[in-house]
Each structure stands twice: as C-alpha cells, then as structure tokens.
Design a protein around this motif. Sequence first.
Motif, PDB file in Angstrom:
ATOM      1  N   UNK A 163     -15.457 -27.577 -31.627  1.00  0.00           N
ATOM      2  CA  UNK A 163     -15.198 -27.721 -30.194  1.00  0.00           C
ATOM      3  C   UNK A 163     -15.326 -26.338 -29.580  1.00  0.00           C
ATOM      4  N   UNK A 164     -16.209 -26.179 -28.618  1.00  0.00           N
ATOM      5  CA  UNK A 164     -16.465 -24.834 -28.095  1.00  0.00           C
ATOM      6  C   UNK A 164     -16.615 -24.838 -26.582  1.00  0.00           C
ATOM      7  N   UNK A 165     -16.112 -23.767 -25.966  1.00  0.00           N
ATOM      8  CA  UNK A 165     -16.392 -23.520 -24.555  1.00  0.00           C
ATOM      9  C   UNK A 165     -17.278 -22.292 -24.395  1.00  0.00           C
ATOM     10  N   UNK A 166     -17.848 -21.819 -25.517  1.00  0.00           N
ATOM     11  CA  UNK A 166     -18.742 -20.680 -25.475  1.00  0.00           C
ATOM     12  C   UNK A 166     -18.043 -19.344 -25.374  1.00  0.00           C
ATOM     13  N   UNK A 167     -16.773 -19.278 -25.726  1.00  0.00           N
ATOM     14  CA  UNK A 167     -16.028 -18.045 -25.481  1.00  0.00           C
ATOM     15  C   UNK A 167     -16.107 -17.045 -26.618  1.00  0.00           C
ATOM     16  N   UNK A 168     -16.782 -17.370 -27.735  1.00  0.00           N
ATOM     17  CA  UNK A 168     -16.957 -16.383 -28.798  1.00  0.00           C
ATOM     18  C   UNK A 168     -17.809 -15.227 -28.308  1.00  0.00           C
ATOM     19  N   UNK A 169     -17.634 -14.078 -28.933  1.00  0.00           N
ATOM     20  CA  UNK A 169     -18.432 -12.913 -28.554  1.00  0.00           C
ATOM     21  C   UNK A 169     -19.881 -13.112 -28.979  1.00  0.00           C
ATOM     22  N   UNK A 170     -20.758 -12.266 -28.430  1.00  0.00           N
ATOM     23  CA  UNK A 170     -22.162 -12.338 -28.813  1.00  0.00           C
ATOM     24  C   UNK A 170     -22.316 -11.993 -30.283  1.00  0.00           C
ATOM     25  N   UNK A 183     -26.880 -25.099 -45.001  1.00  0.00           N
ATOM     26  CA  UNK A 183     -27.673 -26.314 -45.142  1.00  0.00           C
ATOM     27  C   UNK A 183     -27.430 -26.938 -46.515  1.00  0.00           C
ATOM     28  N   UNK A 184     -27.087 -28.214 -46.496  1.00  0.00           N
ATOM     29  CA  UNK A 184     -26.802 -28.914 -47.739  1.00  0.00           C
ATOM     30  C   UNK A 184     -25.366 -28.855 -48.169  1.00  0.00           C
ATOM     31  N   UNK A 185     -24.576 -27.942 -47.585  1.00  0.00           N
ATOM     32  CA  UNK A 185     -23.170 -27.823 -47.948  1.00  0.00           C
ATOM     33  C   UNK A 185     -22.294 -28.751 -47.120  1.00  0.00           C
ATOM     34  N   UNK A 186     -22.635 -28.925 -45.841  1.00  0.00           N
ATOM     35  CA  UNK A 186     -21.855 -29.805 -44.979  1.00  0.00           C
ATOM     36  C   UNK A 186     -22.698 -30.145 -43.761  1.00  0.00           C
ATOM     37  N   UNK A 187     -22.222 -31.137 -43.010  1.00  0.00           N
ATOM     38  CA  UNK A 187     -22.863 -31.524 -41.754  1.00  0.00           C
ATOM     39  C   UNK A 187     -21.951 -31.136 -40.592  1.00  0.00           C
ATOM     40  N   UNK A 188     -22.465 -31.265 -39.361  1.00  0.00           N
ATOM     41  CA  UNK A 188     -21.720 -30.706 -38.225  1.00  0.00           C
ATOM     42  C   UNK A 188     -22.012 -31.471 -36.950  1.00  0.00           C
ATOM     43  N   UNK A 189     -20.955 -31.775 -36.200  1.00  0.00           N
ATOM     44  CA  UNK A 189     -21.053 -32.247 -34.821  1.00  0.00           C
ATOM     45  C   UNK A 189     -20.439 -31.191 -33.913  1.00  0.00           C
ATOM     46  N   UNK A 190     -21.067 -30.972 -32.762  1.00  0.00           N
ATOM     47  CA  UNK A 190     -20.588 -29.969 -31.812  1.00  0.00           C
ATOM     48  C   UNK A 190     -20.213 -30.667 -30.511  1.00  0.00           C
ATOM     49  N   UNK A 191     -19.016 -30.372 -30.006  1.00  0.00           N
ATOM     50  CA  UNK A 191     -18.567 -30.876 -28.710  1.00  0.00           C
ATOM     51  C   UNK A 191     -18.390 -29.683 -27.781  1.00  0.00           C
ATOM     52  N   UNK A 202     -26.009 -24.330 -29.928  1.00  0.00           N
ATOM     53  CA  UNK A 202     -25.364 -25.608 -30.252  1.00  0.00           C
ATOM     54  C   UNK A 202     -26.386 -26.599 -30.796  1.00  0.00           C
ATOM     55  N   UNK A 203     -27.578 -26.612 -30.197  1.00  0.00           N
ATOM     56  CA  UNK A 203     -28.633 -27.480 -30.705  1.00  0.00           C
ATOM     57  C   UNK A 203     -29.094 -27.025 -32.083  1.00  0.00           C
ATOM     58  N   UNK A 204     -29.121 -25.707 -32.322  1.00  0.00           N
ATOM     59  CA  UNK A 204     -29.500 -25.203 -33.642  1.00  0.00           C
ATOM     60  C   UNK A 204     -28.493 -25.660 -34.701  1.00  0.00           C
ATOM     61  N   UNK A 205     -27.206 -25.590 -34.396  1.00  0.00           N
ATOM     62  CA  UNK A 205     -26.181 -26.069 -35.329  1.00  0.00           C
ATOM     63  C   UNK A 205     -26.371 -27.547 -35.642  1.00  0.00           C
ATOM     64  N   UNK A 206     -26.555 -28.355 -34.603  1.00  0.00           N
ATOM     65  CA  UNK A 206     -26.672 -29.794 -34.801  1.00  0.00           C
ATOM     66  C   UNK A 206     -27.934 -30.151 -35.576  1.00  0.00           C
TER      67      UNK A 206
END
Length: 466
Positions: A163-170, A183-191, A202-206
């Motif tokens: 869950x992200x609002x984009x507040x992490x640093x660059x 890749x191959x270790x786990x899957x991910x959904x981003x909200x 976010x699209x790269x993660x998904x």
Amino acid sequence: MTQDMSSHTRPSQPGIRLHVDLDGDLPPRRNTKIEAHLRVDVAADGAPTDLPAVELAVIIAVDVAESNRAMVRHALPAALRALPDRISFAVLGSGPEPVRCYPRGEDEWAVADQQERRRAAFVAGSLPLHQGGPRPAGYAAWAAGSRALLTGRPLSVRHLILITDGSSAAGETRLEEELDLCAGQFTCDVFAVGTNWSPDPLLALAERLHGTAEFVEEGLGQAITGAIQRLRRVHTPQLPIEVTVRPSVRQVSLNEKAPRPHRLGGLPQAVRPHRWSFPTYQWEEGTRDYLLTLVTDADDDPLETELQFAMVSIGDVHAPVVARWHIPQQAPPHVSAGGDSVRSLNATAQMRSALRQGLVALQDHRRDIAEDCLGQAARLAVQFGTDWVLEEIRGVAEIEDAAAGRVRLRPVDTHTLGPMILRAGSRPGGPLITAVAARPGPRCGECGHAAGSEARYCIVCGKELL
C-alpha cells in the motif's frame, strides 16, 4: 536463476488444454519471425475450491506518510480482522527502512487465529509511518525487505500486498535489479492511495511479480481482503511453460496477453540448451492467452518443407509449432508469420499501449501526441468491442468518430491521470480469441519424448511418429 516459489503444492495437476495458432507459411530467409498464439484452458478437475489458508504467506506493507494516516486508519485493522484462520502473515510499517511491526518479538510470522487477529488489528492503530528524516530508498527497499521475509517461509503461495502513497524517497535505480532477485520468490499486488505516486514503478512491480497495480480511492480494506481471497483461488502456484526449439531458432520470447499483460522471463536449461522454461504463477481455473515469438534462420532453404520449429509443453500436455517454408516471388528480408489470432493479440497490445502512451503524453502536456495515441486506442477499442477503453478515453476527450480514430481533448487536471495510467497498464482483460483446445499427444517410440497431437516427427531424435 529463478527458484520454484513453492516447496509443496496441491497434489493434483489441473486439467490443461493447449492450442497453438499461427500462419503456417514462411519465406525461407534470415531473421524470419514466427509468432504463435498460445491459448491455455485450465480446469480444477475436482480440486477443492479454495487453497487452504495454511499454504499462504502474505506480507501487508504500508508505505504511507504520517500525514496520510487517515487513508489506512480503519482499512488495515478491518483487513487484519478478516484474515482467514491459519494464514501466515506479517505487517511492515515505515521508517528509515521497512519496519516489521507485527508480529513483535523474535517471531517473523504470525499465524492467524482469533487472538492473533485481535492483537494485529490493535497494533495496526499505532503503525509506524513515514515522518521527517531518512526514508526507504524507493520501492526497491520494500521489495528487498519482503524478499528477506518470504524466502524464509516455504509455503505454496507467497505474496506481498504493498500500500503506497508514493512517499518513499527517490532511489528507483535499484528497482530493476531488485525485481530480478524477487522474480520467482513471491508475487505482488500494489494498491496506490493519494495522488503523489508515480505509476511507472508500480506497474513494474505488478508486471515483474505477476500481480496487479490499482488505484484505491475508497474501500482499501475490502481491496486487501479481496486480494487474499483471490490468492486462495489459486489451484497451482507455479506452472512453467516449456518451449523446446530447433537449433536454427536463435531467439525465444513469451508474453502473457490476457488476462493480465506480463512479459515472462525465460530460463534456458543448462543440460538442454534448446529448451526454455518460462515460469508462470497463480494459476486459477480459466483461460490465458500468450504470444510466443521465435526468430529463426533458413539460409534460403530451397525446399518448401513443413517443419516443426518448437514444442510447447505445460505439464503433461504438448503442442507443436509447425510451419511450412514457402518461396514467394518476392519476399522481404525481414518477415513475420502469424495467424489471425496473432494479429488480434498484437492489436490488443497496441490498444493498451496507445491508451497508456496517450495518457502519459497528456500528463506531460504533449497534447498532439496524446490526441493521436488516444485516437488509435479508440479505433482499436471499437474493433474489439472493448468498452472500458472507450470509457477511459471519454474521461479526457470527446470521441468524435471512434472507428476513424478521431478524438478531441478536453481540459483535464493532469494530477488525476495516474489512476488511469495504472488501469491502462494493469487492468485484467478477458480471453482474446475463441480457440479449440488440443489434446495431449503421443510419445516418440524411439526416444520416448512427448509430442503434440498434430506432430509428425519427434523434435528430439527426428524419427517419424507412428
């Protein structure tokens, strides 16, 4: 090398039907590109409806600034109280690095029951969020922290809900490198919540982690619960698609087109240099469409010969990729062969790409490019009857003639385009082409290698199949 995400999976393989479609005539030239549409139908075949929760490990990671605590204040405790019994879970909060806030103490994982859910929901009320000072170096830090936890939990399905609002640093320069490790270790959904996040990472993660990225304005708790419910419908956590090719085939790639667009990473097998394995994840009952691309050299082969260029294998089901060399009067040096369904796959991908490029151009105030791209997306949406694409375009433009690709942009607030860009890149779509599935084929009497139902010769030893 990508590792199997599951140490134990459900005992039965799902019922699989596989069909390959392509244009069967190729001019014998260098760099001939063969494109084949693979349709895979999966049936549970009597397996339980839901995966037992004990086989799931889920991390809920909250990358949100303290000023936006209201976005998760009620949603996160509600989602934790709705966890199914016996699921393994952990909650990460924000600090200079991702912080494990539940379970506390030495245990890295909690196993849900009534007491654990109540404790987790209570702790979520004081979840550490981003404040002043150092922050995690972008989404790579969240992926790395999740990988460290999940790789130590050898369960069938391992999943990150970010869950992200984009507040992490660059710091996104490390994201691609970290995704290679994940890749191959786990899957991910981003909200995504709020308005200050960038859609591209976010699209790269998904895409790389075989999930979805979506904007959630309301109902975050329901979105988290829905994601976990979808995980429980997974029948087979990992099911690789293997492609064995002729020595003349120099390049192999595989892309999932529906229901979720993903580019798949192929792994050549050391002991079998002509066999590629493409790991796929979260197989539910239903249909998937893939585009297989092969690049081969013919060196002006004068014989109009039917050849098997590849064998596609999924579990115990196999189907050949067969085409015939055909010498036209005039042939271009670089050609592509593909059937009608391949052209539809490519056109559907072009539609999504045009929609996304148009929205990005509009966000960057390049209105001429935006109008051209959105017009192309509208024309293809009419061709395929994709109403949701037309509705997205109507949010930013007047559609004057969809079939002709004519749209007229309206004044828009560019800060509102992020959710639309996410939907263009990650929104699931249905099956693309109606196809008849192939049955499992015979095995070669000489070497015992499996063959497709339409194969005439063994791709391994070359013997004729009887």
